[in-house]
Design an enzyme around this catalytic site. Structure first.
Site, short mmCIF file in Angstrom:
data_model
loop_
_atom_site.label_atom_id
_atom_site.label_comp_id
_atom_site.label_asym_id
_atom_site.label_seq_id
_atom_site.Cartn_x
_atom_site.Cartn_y
_atom_site.Cartn_z
N ASN A 1 30.93 23.35 6.72
CA ASN A 1 30.65 23.85 8.07
C ASN A 1 29.28 24.51 8.07
O ASN A 1 28.61 24.57 7.03
CB ASN A 1 31.75 24.81 8.54
CG ASN A 1 31.89 26.00 7.62
OD1 ASN A 1 30.98 26.83 7.52
ND2 ASN A 1 33.01 26.11 6.92
N ALA B 1 33.61 34.91 5.31
CA ALA B 1 33.44 33.47 5.03
C ALA B 1 34.05 32.61 6.13
O ALA B 1 35.06 32.97 6.73
CB ALA B 1 34.08 33.12 3.69
N ASP C 1 39.84 25.31 7.08
CA ASP C 1 41.28 25.45 7.31
C ASP C 1 42.07 24.37 6.58
O ASP C 1 43.23 24.57 6.24
CB ASP C 1 41.56 25.37 8.82
CG ASP C 1 41.01 26.58 9.55
OD1 ASP C 1 41.13 27.69 9.00
OD2 ASP C 1 40.44 26.44 10.65
N LYS D 1 34.54 7.43 -6.28
CA LYS D 1 33.91 7.30 -4.97
C LYS D 1 34.66 6.27 -4.11
O LYS D 1 34.92 5.15 -4.57
CB LYS D 1 32.45 6.87 -5.17
CG LYS D 1 31.68 6.86 -3.88
CD LYS D 1 30.25 6.39 -4.08
CE LYS D 1 29.62 6.14 -2.73
NZ LYS D 1 28.42 5.31 -2.82
N ILE E 1 43.26 33.28 3.44
CA ILE E 1 42.94 34.36 2.51
C ILE E 1 43.14 35.71 3.19
O ILE E 1 43.72 36.63 2.62
CB ILE E 1 41.48 34.21 1.99
CG1 ILE E 1 41.31 32.83 1.35
CG2 ILE E 1 41.14 35.31 1.00
CD1 ILE E 1 39.87 32.46 1.05
N PHE F 1 36.64 38.29 10.33
CA PHE F 1 35.69 37.85 11.34
C PHE F 1 36.35 36.77 12.18
O PHE F 1 37.25 36.08 11.71
CB PHE F 1 34.41 37.30 10.68
CG PHE F 1 33.35 38.35 10.52
CD1 PHE F 1 33.57 39.45 9.70
CD2 PHE F 1 32.14 38.25 11.20
CE1 PHE F 1 32.60 40.43 9.57
CE2 PHE F 1 31.16 39.23 11.07
CZ PHE F 1 31.39 40.33 10.25
N LYS G 1 44.07 37.10 16.95
CA LYS G 1 43.86 36.83 15.52
C LYS G 1 44.12 38.08 14.69
O LYS G 1 44.68 38.02 13.60
CB LYS G 1 42.42 36.36 15.32
CG LYS G 1 42.25 35.32 14.25
CD LYS G 1 40.87 34.68 14.32
CE LYS G 1 40.94 33.31 14.95
NZ LYS G 1 39.65 32.62 14.95
N LYS H 1 47.00 37.90 11.89
CA LYS H 1 46.63 37.91 10.47
C LYS H 1 46.88 39.26 9.81
O LYS H 1 46.72 39.40 8.61
CB LYS H 1 45.16 37.52 10.30
CG LYS H 1 44.88 36.11 10.83
CD LYS H 1 43.66 35.53 10.17
CE LYS H 1 43.35 34.16 10.74
NZ LYS H 1 42.52 33.38 9.82
#
Ligand code: CTP
Length: 391
Positions: free
Chosen positions: A207, A271, A275, A284, A302, A319, A333, A337
């Site tokens: 990301n 971080a 998900d 490959k 986490i 965050f 959230k 959490k």
């Protein structure tokens, strides 16, 4: 005891800022002894630095009077920290190569003390492959090389290469010495950056997180004297002064690193954790007509795991990067959490990777809207709040 700084002033236009740095170091209660390179002496005089530091200024390797009063090796041993500011491209190159052909570089080679370098040079010199190599070499050798500031330069160009402001250098000096106090004796965990989830040996899911906000928070906490463990996903940022860094790749590596780093007084999980992960192929994946389909498994959360852990830190901060309904999502959230605080930000603009951030602090008491500011100011303010909460 008063901390002792040995300040090496290199030859660049930014050398005049070394005078202000000397003043700030003294004001912060430390002593400072200055060494001027030949180049440095073209920009500031020994007299100025001697007056500001109230100590003799050293310039030459071959000064018999200096040698009789204080051996050159002893000069670097009688300091708690060696600071190079401004560190010019030439000085960094000589440091990286281990050259000792003047007083400054001889001291740098002879010292057994931590070294902090604040670079200043033209943007192209900073970006030149040779300088990149030298900085990488020095960091691998254990030297803390600060990132220069970005902005208009004395030479008329624009970009990274300006000497960090003396206040910022002072903060890094204090972080290196662990002397500024409010969080001393506290252990704080910080996660930062993205995670990479491998698809096969050459591909991964990632990301846009740059790690800047998390690294700035780790630096701000260290500045307040905390012992900081920074668990970082793949980013291209230097380790902040005084911070212990653990590099990881996947969400599961990050969870394991956090588990190993416990116990802690606080955890700030910045971080952008992936998900989901896929079961990576050992070889490959080749093109075979139809595109492959990936099947995802959920990664451990986490933050939620830490909030429910019997070893839960007293303060757990998460965050929330959102693009819609920022406050409502962040508030939900926080409850879901089990975090004490959620720092919410709207990432629909260019926040990810950018220099500024505009955040909302969601706590049990409600929502605070902070004005837009540089990420290191968000970090300083948050670190202050964390120090208040742990006091
Ligand atoms: N987080 C975490 N572990 C995960 C996912 C997220 O620790 N597997 C943490 C992040 O570090 C951040 C907080 O949880 O502090 C919120 O992250 P975010 O990605 O916004 O939340 P998600 O749980 O992924 O929620 P959603 O994707 O539904 O917005």
């Amino acid at each position: 005891m008063q901390a002792r700084i040995l300040l090496i002033v290199g030859g660049g236009i930014a050398a005049y800022k070394a005078c202000e740095l000397v003043r700030l170091i003294r004001k912060a209660g430390m002593s400072v002894r200055c060494v001027l390179t030949d180049g440095g002496a073209q920009f500031v005089t020994p007299m100025t630095l001697a007056a500001l530091s109230e100590q003799a200024v050293h310039t030459s390797l071959w000064d018999l009077k200096d040698e009789a009063e204080m051996g050159h090796i002893q000069l670097s041993r009688e300091a708690d920290l060696v600071v190079v500011a401004p560190a010019t491209a030439d000085l960094l190159a000589r440091m990286a190569a281990g050259i000792a052909d003047d007083l400054a570089t001889t001291l740098l080679l002879a010292t057994d003390k931590p070294v902090l370098a604040a670079p200043a040079m033209n943007v192209r010199m900073w970006q030149h492959a040779a300088t990149r190599r030298n900085v990488e070499r020095l960091r691998a050798d254990g030297v803390t090389v600060l990132e220069p500031d970005e902005g208009p330069m004395a030479c008329g160009e624009f970009g990274p290469g300006r000497l960090p402001e003396p206040e910022a250098i002072l903060r890094n000096i204090q972080a290196s010495l662990g002397t500024s106090g409010r969080l001393s004796g506290r252990h704080v965990l910080v996660t930062a950056g993205p995670t990479h989830e491998p698809i096969d040996p050459v591909r991964y899911i990632a990301n846009r997180s740059s790690g800047k906000q998390g690294f700035a928070i780790a630096a701000a906490l260290a500045y307040l004297g905390a012992r900081v463990t920074l668990v970082s996903g793949p980013v291209t940022l230097p380790t902040p002064a005084g911070v212990t860094r653990i590099d990881v790749e996947t969400a599961r590596d990050m969870a394991a690193a956090i588990d190993t780093a416990l116990p802690a007084d606080a955890a700030i999980l910045v971080a952008a954790v992936a998900d989901w992960r896929v079961e990576p192929s050992g070889s490959k994946i080749k093109k075979q007509g139809t595109p492959p389909s990936l099947s995802f498994a959920e990664n451990p959360d986490i933050l939620a795991g830490l909030a429910a852990d019997p070893r839960r830190p007293a303060l757990v901060v998460g965050f929330a990067a959102e693009t819609d309904d920022v406050i409502a999502n962040a508030t939900a959230k926080r409850a879901r959490k089990g975090a004490d605080w959620i720092v919410a930000n709207d990432v629909s603009g260019d926040v990810m990777g950018g220099a500024d951030n505009r955040v909302h602090l969601v706590t049990e008491a409600g929502v605070e809207d902070w004005e837009q500011m540089p990420k290191d100011q968000v970090a300083a303010r948050l670190a202050d709040r964390i120090a208040d909460a742990l006091a």
